[in-house]
Design a protein around this motif. Structure first.
Motif, short mmCIF file in Angstrom:
data_model
loop_
_atom_site.label_atom_id
_atom_site.label_comp_id
_atom_site.label_asym_id
_atom_site.label_seq_id
_atom_site.Cartn_x
_atom_site.Cartn_y
_atom_site.Cartn_z
N SER A 61 -9.93 -3.05 0.54
CA SER A 61 -9.87 -4.30 1.47
C SER A 61 -8.42 -4.39 2.14
O SER A 61 -8.29 -5.12 3.07
CB SER A 61 -10.39 -5.35 1.13
N GLY A 62 -7.42 -3.54 1.71
CA GLY A 62 -6.16 -3.43 2.36
C GLY A 62 -5.49 -4.71 1.82
O GLY A 62 -4.24 -4.99 2.34
N GLN A 63 -5.96 -5.30 0.73
CA GLN A 63 -5.16 -6.48 0.12
C GLN A 63 -4.19 -5.91 -1.12
O GLN A 63 -4.24 -6.17 -2.08
CB GLN A 63 -6.33 -7.46 -0.31
N SER A 64 -3.35 -5.30 -0.63
CA SER A 64 -2.24 -4.74 -1.60
C SER A 64 -1.66 -5.53 -2.46
O SER A 64 -1.54 -5.46 -3.55
CB SER A 64 -1.17 -3.73 -0.78
N ALA A 65 -1.20 -7.06 -2.06
CA ALA A 65 -0.70 -7.80 -2.79
C ALA A 65 -1.55 -8.38 -3.97
O ALA A 65 -1.00 -8.69 -4.89
CB ALA A 65 -0.27 -9.02 -1.80
N ALA A 202 -0.59 -13.19 -2.75
CA ALA A 202 0.32 -12.73 -3.82
C ALA A 202 0.16 -13.45 -5.01
O ALA A 202 0.12 -13.05 -6.38
CB ALA A 202 1.59 -12.35 -3.44
N LEU A 203 0.40 -15.01 -4.87
CA LEU A 203 0.48 -15.69 -5.97
C LEU A 203 -0.96 -15.83 -6.68
O LEU A 203 -1.04 -16.17 -8.02
CB LEU A 203 0.83 -17.35 -5.57
N ILE A 204 -2.04 -15.86 -5.91
CA ILE A 204 -3.54 -16.02 -6.63
C ILE A 204 -3.58 -14.51 -7.37
O ILE A 204 -4.06 -14.91 -8.40
CB ILE A 204 -4.49 -15.73 -5.45
N GLY A 205 -3.11 -13.41 -7.02
CA GLY A 205 -3.29 -12.20 -7.86
C GLY A 205 -2.45 -12.28 -9.01
O GLY A 205 -2.74 -11.86 -10.01
N LEU A 206 -1.03 -12.83 -8.91
CA LEU A 206 -0.35 -12.83 -10.24
C LEU A 206 -0.39 -13.75 -11.09
O LEU A 206 -0.26 -13.75 -12.24
CB LEU A 206 1.26 -12.99 -9.56
N THR A 207 -1.31 -15.03 -10.75
CA THR A 207 -1.38 -15.93 -11.56
C THR A 207 -2.85 -16.27 -11.78
O THR A 207 -3.59 -15.79 -12.96
CB THR A 207 -0.83 -17.34 -11.26
N ILE A 208 -3.76 -16.67 -10.94
CA ILE A 208 -5.09 -16.83 -11.14
C ILE A 208 -6.10 -15.71 -11.42
O ILE A 208 -6.76 -15.80 -12.40
CB ILE A 208 -5.79 -17.78 -9.85
N VAL A 209 -6.14 -14.79 -10.46
CA VAL A 209 -6.62 -13.84 -10.73
C VAL A 209 -6.46 -13.03 -12.04
O VAL A 209 -7.31 -12.42 -12.73
CB VAL A 209 -7.04 -12.63 -9.50
N VAL A 251 -5.67 4.91 -9.71
CA VAL A 251 -7.04 5.06 -8.80
C VAL A 251 -6.92 4.18 -7.37
O VAL A 251 -7.36 4.65 -6.36
CB VAL A 251 -8.11 4.33 -9.73
N ALA A 252 -6.70 3.00 -7.53
CA ALA A 252 -6.28 2.13 -6.39
C ALA A 252 -5.47 2.87 -5.32
O ALA A 252 -5.80 2.79 -4.00
CB ALA A 252 -5.67 0.95 -6.59
N GLY A 253 -4.25 3.37 -5.87
CA GLY A 253 -3.55 4.14 -4.98
C GLY A 253 -3.88 5.47 -4.41
O GLY A 253 -3.74 5.73 -3.11
N LEU A 254 -4.81 6.03 -4.89
CA LEU A 254 -5.45 7.11 -4.47
C LEU A 254 -6.79 7.01 -3.36
O LEU A 254 -6.80 7.59 -2.53
CB LEU A 254 -6.16 8.09 -5.80
N ILE A 255 -7.23 5.49 -3.62
CA ILE A 255 -8.26 5.14 -2.73
C ILE A 255 -7.64 4.78 -1.25
O ILE A 255 -8.18 5.05 0.01
CB ILE A 255 -9.03 3.97 -3.16
N TYR A 256 -6.24 3.94 -1.32
CA TYR A 256 -5.67 3.53 -0.25
C TYR A 256 -4.44 3.09 -0.68
O TYR A 256 -4.30 2.69 -1.75
CB TYR A 256 -6.50 2.15 0.13
N PRO A 257 -3.44 3.68 0.11
CA PRO A 257 -2.00 3.67 -0.09
C PRO A 257 -1.93 2.08 -0.15
O PRO A 257 -1.93 1.31 0.61
CB PRO A 257 -1.29 4.17 1.09
N ILE A 258 -1.00 1.78 -1.26
CA ILE A 258 -0.76 0.30 -1.51
C ILE A 258 0.76 0.17 -1.14
O ILE A 258 1.72 0.86 -1.47
CB ILE A 258 -0.67 0.13 -3.21
N GLU A 259 0.82 -0.81 -0.12
CA GLU A 259 2.13 -1.50 0.35
C GLU A 259 2.08 -2.82 0.38
O GLU A 259 1.21 -3.31 1.18
CB GLU A 259 2.38 -0.62 1.58
N THR A 260 3.11 -3.40 0.03
CA THR A 260 3.36 -4.89 0.03
C THR A 260 4.75 -5.44 -0.37
O THR A 260 5.30 -4.85 -1.16
CB THR A 260 2.26 -5.87 -0.66
N GLN A 261 5.29 -6.59 0.54
CA GLN A 261 6.61 -6.92 0.17
C GLN A 261 6.38 -8.08 -0.44
O GLN A 261 7.52 -8.89 -0.76
CB GLN A 261 7.42 -6.91 1.66
N ASP A 262 5.30 -8.71 -0.73
CA ASP A 262 4.98 -9.99 -1.47
C ASP A 262 5.29 -9.93 -2.77
O ASP A 262 5.39 -11.09 -3.46
CB ASP A 262 3.39 -10.55 -1.13
N ILE A 263 5.23 -8.74 -3.29
CA ILE A 263 5.59 -8.56 -4.84
C ILE A 263 6.99 -8.26 -4.97
O ILE A 263 7.35 -6.95 -4.70
CB ILE A 263 4.61 -7.57 -5.51
#
Length: 311
Positions: A61-65, A202-209, A251-263
């Motif tokens: 979905s392009g949600q790298s963060a 990013a915060l949801i990913g790092l904590t709640i999820v 696997v995630a990186g092979l499917i879609y390049p991961i790029e974010t500055q939020d982490i």
């Protein structure tokens, strides 16, 4: 309503973990394989299924963060909360293989991630390297499992052996299904609550999820600690952390390049630091003691408060 579903998911997680630990322990005893190997492979990969699903879906979905945050947050949660609570319940015996190989692999993997992600990207080549290293690690564990026989420590309870291997496999399968379903139920409702509170992706990913997808590991390791199954309690956490970084991000990186500055690098340093701390604690004693469990909990809550202070 979301709070009610959260409570229901916790009940599902508990019983899923109970069945998984019982089935995996019996299966290991039947095959003559060390419970540590079972914890590092079948149990850790099974309990990491929610992280795999969430991170891959986020990458597509392009949600790298969210994808990166889920993995880093889960690894921090695994050592800080899961091992912290497990050690408080029952001091965890340190196995030689963990000290000499698996925990160093986890530390090196965490350092490798920090170096490769310092630019905020995981390229296709870097993702391939992660997957390759995971395959090599699993091959090593397979060879090791052929050499190691099941040895029960004096302070561990004898493993209950069920009448037939089909019961072992059924318990493992049903337990994993319960863990995956329960964690998904927890994550979906936790995200709704977090979004209502105005938290960032990013915060949801790092904590709640991260906490939500780590519930299978938490339930499994806590139940294992209660049953005095240190092999599964620690092996589950160490194996899951290696699995998260190498296979899930790979696997995630092979499917879609991961790029974010939020982490940022602080997140990576906390993950590396708590991994090194676990290694150091294991080197200075034969057990992870209760006071060390308290320190793990303290480090995680320090990180948690730092992240929320950034809101």
């Amino acid at each position: 309503m979301e709070v009610l579903w959260l409570l229901i998911s916790l009940v599902i997680l508990y019983f899923g973990a109970e069945w998984l630990v019982s089935g995996a322990s019996s299966f290991a005893a039947r095959l003559g394989v060390s419970p540590l190997i079972i914890g590092l492979t079948i149990v850790s990969m099974g309990t990491s299924a929610p992280e795999l699903v969430v991170s891959v879906k986020a990458a597509m979905s392009g949600q790298s963060a969210l994808s990166i945050g889920n993995v880093l947050g889960s690894n921090l949660f695994s050592i800080g909360i899961i091992l912290g609570i497990s050690a408080l319940i029952y001091p965890l015996a340190v196995k030689r293989q963990l000290l000499k190989f698996d925990v160093p692999v986890m530390v090196i993997t965490s350092l490798l991630f920090l170096l490769l992600f310092i630019d905020g990207k995981i390229s296709f080549l870097e993702a391939f390297i992660f997957v390759f290293l995971f395959v090599a690690y699993m091959a090593y564990l397979f060879v090791t499992s052929l050499k190691n026989k099941n040895v029960v420590s004096e302070d561990e309870e004898p493993i209950k052996l069920y009448k037939h291997w089909i019961i072992d496999v059924s318990l493992i399968a049903v337990g994993l299904i319960g863990l995956v379903y329960g964690s998904n139920l927890l994550v979906d409702n936790a995200i709704i609550i977090a979004q209502k509170l105005g938290m960032s992706e990013a915060l949801i990913g790092l904590t709640i999820v991260a906490a939500g997808t780590s519930m299978p590991e938490l339930a499994t390791s806590v139940v294992a600690a209660m049953k005095k199954r240190s092999d599964i309690a620690i092996g589950n956490v160490v194996g899951s952390n290696i699995f998260n970084l190498l296979l899930i991000l790979g696997v995630a990186g092979l499917i879609y390049p991961i790029e974010t500055q939020d982490i940022n690098i602080i997140d990576s340093l906390f993950m590396l630091g708590i991994s090194v701390m676990l290694w150091a604690f294991m080197k200075i004693g034969t057990r992870i003691r209760r006071w060390q469990g308290v320190i793990f909990l303290g480090v995680y809550f320090l990180y948690f408060f730092i992240k929320f202070a950034e809101m």
